[in-house]
Design an enzyme around this catalytic site. Sequence first.
Site, PDB file in Angstrom:
ATOM      1  N   ARG A 198      -3.226 -10.315   5.092  1.00 49.38           N
ATOM      2  CA  ARG A 198      -3.631 -10.460   3.691  1.00 49.38           C
ATOM      3  C   ARG A 198      -2.536  -9.834   2.826  1.00 49.38           C
ATOM      4  O   ARG A 198      -2.260  -8.631   2.946  1.00 49.38           O
ATOM      5  CB  ARG A 198      -4.979  -9.764   3.471  1.00 49.38           C
ATOM      6  CG  ARG A 198      -5.548  -9.878   2.064  1.00 49.38           C
ATOM      7  CD  ARG A 198      -6.901  -9.171   2.008  1.00 49.38           C
ATOM      8  NE  ARG A 198      -7.518  -9.279   0.686  1.00 49.38           N
ATOM      9  CZ  ARG A 198      -7.273  -8.449  -0.325  1.00 49.38           C
ATOM     10  NH1 ARG A 198      -6.425  -7.442  -0.162  1.00 49.38           N
ATOM     11  NH2 ARG A 198      -7.872  -8.625  -1.494  1.00 49.38           N
ATOM     12  N   LYS A 222       0.811  -1.215   0.000  1.00 43.50           N
ATOM     13  CA  LYS A 222       0.000   0.000   0.000  1.00 43.50           C
ATOM     14  C   LYS A 222       0.847   1.268   0.000  1.00 43.50           C
ATOM     15  O   LYS A 222       2.030   1.259   0.361  1.00 43.50           O
ATOM     16  CB  LYS A 222      -0.990  -0.036   1.160  1.00 43.50           C
ATOM     17  CG  LYS A 222      -2.067  -1.099   0.908  1.00 43.50           C
ATOM     18  CD  LYS A 222      -3.210  -1.093   1.880  1.00 43.50           C
ATOM     19  CE  LYS A 222      -4.279  -2.108   1.425  1.00 43.50           C
ATOM     20  NZ  LYS A 222      -5.368  -2.252   2.396  1.00 43.50           N
TER      21      LYS A 222
END
Length: 419
Positions: free
Chosen positions: A394, A353
Site C-alpha cells: 500500500r 512512514k
Amino acid sequence: MNKQQQPRHNARLVSTDPDLIAAELEQVGAQQPGQKIMWNKSVFLPVRLDRLSCVAANVLKQEMLARGGDCAVHRDCATLEREDSSILLIGTRNQYDDLTGKLREQGFGLPEIATQLTNLLADIDAPLRPEQVGPYTLPIGQRTLVMGVINVTPDSFSGDGLGSDLEAAVAQGRQMHAEGADILDIGGQSTRPGSEPISIEEEMSRVLPVIERLTRTDGVQLPISIDTNRAVVAKAALKSGAHIVNDISGLHDDPEIAEVAAKHDALLVLMHIQGTPRTMQDNPYYDDLLGEVIEYLRDSIDRALLAGVNKKRIWVDPGIGFGKTFDHNLELLRRLREIRSLGCPVLVGTSRKAFISRILAPLKGGEITPHKERVVGTGATVAVSIANGADIVRVHDVAHAVEVARVADAIIRVQHHEP
C-alpha cells in the site's frame, strides 16, 4: 586417471527456500514420487506453541525426539516447578504428520494441539489464487499487487491529504491507474498518531462522492477499497461501488464490519493496531511482538469467519507504524513470513512512514526527511517486504512502487511449485 584428472564434485549448500529445493530436485532428475518424499523430508519448520501445561510440553518433547525432530521447553518443565511453558518444535512435514496422528490419542489437551498443527500446516501450504473482485480479477499470488492511497482528508500524516477536493481525488485516481496501480484505497479519516476521530457523517461526506465518481463508467477501471473502521461507512461505500473494506482495527472497533463484508461478498483487509490512532504511539510495548500480532490477527480472522466471510476473501496487515516503535517496525518487516502462516495474503503499508526518516536522518545531517522525500526509502521497504512474503503493498507513490515490485518479483517469485 591421475590425481589432476579426478572430477571435482563441487559440494555446495542449497537454499532452504521450498521453491528452490523443488527446483534442485527437478534439476537432479529425481523421479516425481521421490521428489515428493524428499520435499517432505527436507523442509524443516520451527513451530512455537504457547501456554502449554508442562506435562503436555514434556510429552510433546518426547514424541518429537522419538521421530527425529526436536522440541525446546522451559528449563523448569522437567522438574514441574512451573505450571506452563511455551515450546519450540523443530521438524519436517513428515515428522509433524506422524506426530499429530499420535497426539490425537493422548490426553493433556494434546488432541487440540494436533488440530492446531494440522491447520497451521494446511495454511502454510495453501496456494494463493487469483481473486475475483466485482468485475476485476486480482492476480494475487502471481505477482505483488500495488494499492494506491487516496486520502480525502485535510490532515493526512503523509502530506498528501486532498480534503474535499473531489476533482483532485479523481485526477489522482486516474494518475495512479496510469502508473500501474491494481487497487485504489480511499480514506476519509486520518489515522496519523494523535488524531481524533471525526463524525460518521463527515467521513461519509468525504469518501462517498469520490467512490461514486471513480466507479462510474467514465471513472477508473480498478477495484476500490474503503479505508474505514465503521460498519455504517463500509456498507455505504460498498453500495456506492467499492469492492474491498480495509479495517485498521481488524474488527476490534466495529465487529459488524464483518457482517457487512460477508453480505456484499467484499474482500476484507484486517490490520493489527495497538490502541487507537490517538493513543497508539504512547509508549507501545509487547512481551512477544510477533506472537501478539499474530494472535490479534487470528482473532480477527475468526471473527470474520463466524460472520460468514470466506477465508479466501481475507487479507491481513501487520500494521506498520500503528502502535509500534522503530524497532518493532523493523522486526515485523524482517519476519513477515511468519504472518503468512495465517494462511491469508499479507498486505504491508510502509509508505512515507516516520521510521524511514529516522533511518535516513544520519545521511541528512540529522534532519527529519519530509514525507515526499521518503520515496527511495519506501522503495527499499517495499522490496524487503516482497522478499519476506508480502503479497500487496500500500503506497502513495505508485509509479516508483510498481517498478520496485516488478524487479523484486522477477528475482523472488520463482515459478516452481511443490512436487
